[in-house]
Design an enzyme around this catalytic site. Sequence first.
Site, short mmCIF file in Angstrom:
data_model
loop_
_atom_site.label_atom_id
_atom_site.label_comp_id
_atom_site.label_asym_id
_atom_site.label_seq_id
_atom_site.Cartn_x
_atom_site.Cartn_y
_atom_site.Cartn_z
N HIS A 1 0.82 -1.21 0.00
CA HIS A 1 0.00 0.00 0.00
C HIS A 1 0.85 1.27 0.00
O HIS A 1 0.34 2.37 -0.24
CB HIS A 1 -0.95 -0.01 1.21
N ASP B 1 -1.94 2.32 -4.65
CA ASP B 1 -3.18 2.76 -4.02
C ASP B 1 -4.29 1.75 -4.33
O ASP B 1 -4.21 0.97 -5.29
CB ASP B 1 -3.58 4.13 -4.55
#
Length: 424
Positions: A396, A400
């Site tokens: 992450h 995204d």
Amino acid sequence: MGLFHFRLPDVGEGVAEAEIVVWHVKPGDVIKEDQSLVDVMTDKATVDMTSPVDGKVLVIHGAVGDMRAVGSVIVELEVEGVGNVGADPVDLARAPESVPPPVVIAPPPVAAPEPQPARVSRPEKAAFTTRAAGGAPLAAPATRRRAYDLGIPLQFVPGTGPGGRITPQDLDTYIASGGANATGGDARYAVRERVNDTRIIGMRRKIAEKMQETKRRVPHIAYVEECDLTELEALRVDLNAHRKDGQPKLTLLPFFIRALVKVLPDFPQINARFDDDEGVLHEYAGVHVGIATQTPAGLVVPVIRHAETCDVYDIASELVRLSSAARDGKATRDELSGSTITITSLGPLGGIATTPIINHPEVAIVGPNKLVERPIVQGAFVTVRKMMNLSSSFDHRIVDGYDAALFVQAYRRVLEHPALLFMD
């Protein structure tokens, strides 16, 4: 006679230590040149260390599971001639005859068992009256309280009292028998006290360290999507039915890899490795696919390099070669490193969904699950289709959620319309 010190050589660039996996010799063995001494493991490759000389093994340093630094002495040999100790400033003060004899540790004295009181035979009782099936166990309040404190369910304790009542002696008998039925009956409810202690070494320790480090450093985001693979499965079956001599049988995995090749150019940040120590993302044009492979020693990840240059048959052949080498423990260090994205598939055991752990320093991993037939609504009709859930995880810090979803949807489109696999 001379003393020869065999030191752990440099087994790979940047490797400072290695783990002892298997000793092939012991003190007192007479060995020949090129005979195996010890197997050591670094990263995920096991290396066989062989002797450069003939000689007799005097001392071995390190037990299985120990880490040894590169350059440290791991075997001391008695050899013809002067050996190599005289040329080593560290060992100038030590003469061959100063090698200490093996230390023999005497076992601790065993205390004599305390005499046990003689068993007093009692006249056999008449068969006790059992309680009716499904009936509540009968016992005095004190007996119930004691059983409650011990965590013993009374319905499993046979009673010898009137009407099947459980007496304090019945409870004692049940405890002494390890929880077995006092009638000699059901061992399913026996108390199990055994504890097995297993030292985690070798491949399993490397896997544990890798997984722990990845989960500590990488914030994962998981994404699961449903894919209709009816057309792809039909294509696979047809290609297998008409394959030529020498062509390997196709599984779904070559198609998954080929689909990655088609999709990844539009998502360069996913076909990448993140050096989080330096803060640099390395995006690759070539697609180097790691294939998570279960072996008797644990999970390893052999790599298909430059998958963009391969068709599905080339990929299938390479899969067979690499998986066989990995399971036989013959895969090289180069074959087990350098992947830019990994596929982990449990095949028929794939379950509904998984949350795979990223193969750090990669930023993404894809996990196909089990292919099953399910009823699907198509317009006004219900039809049976071959469906699979596609699991994936992303770093992450780099990917995204929106980009992860776009990637998976593009991947799904290619899998559901297999003609796209062969179109430019």
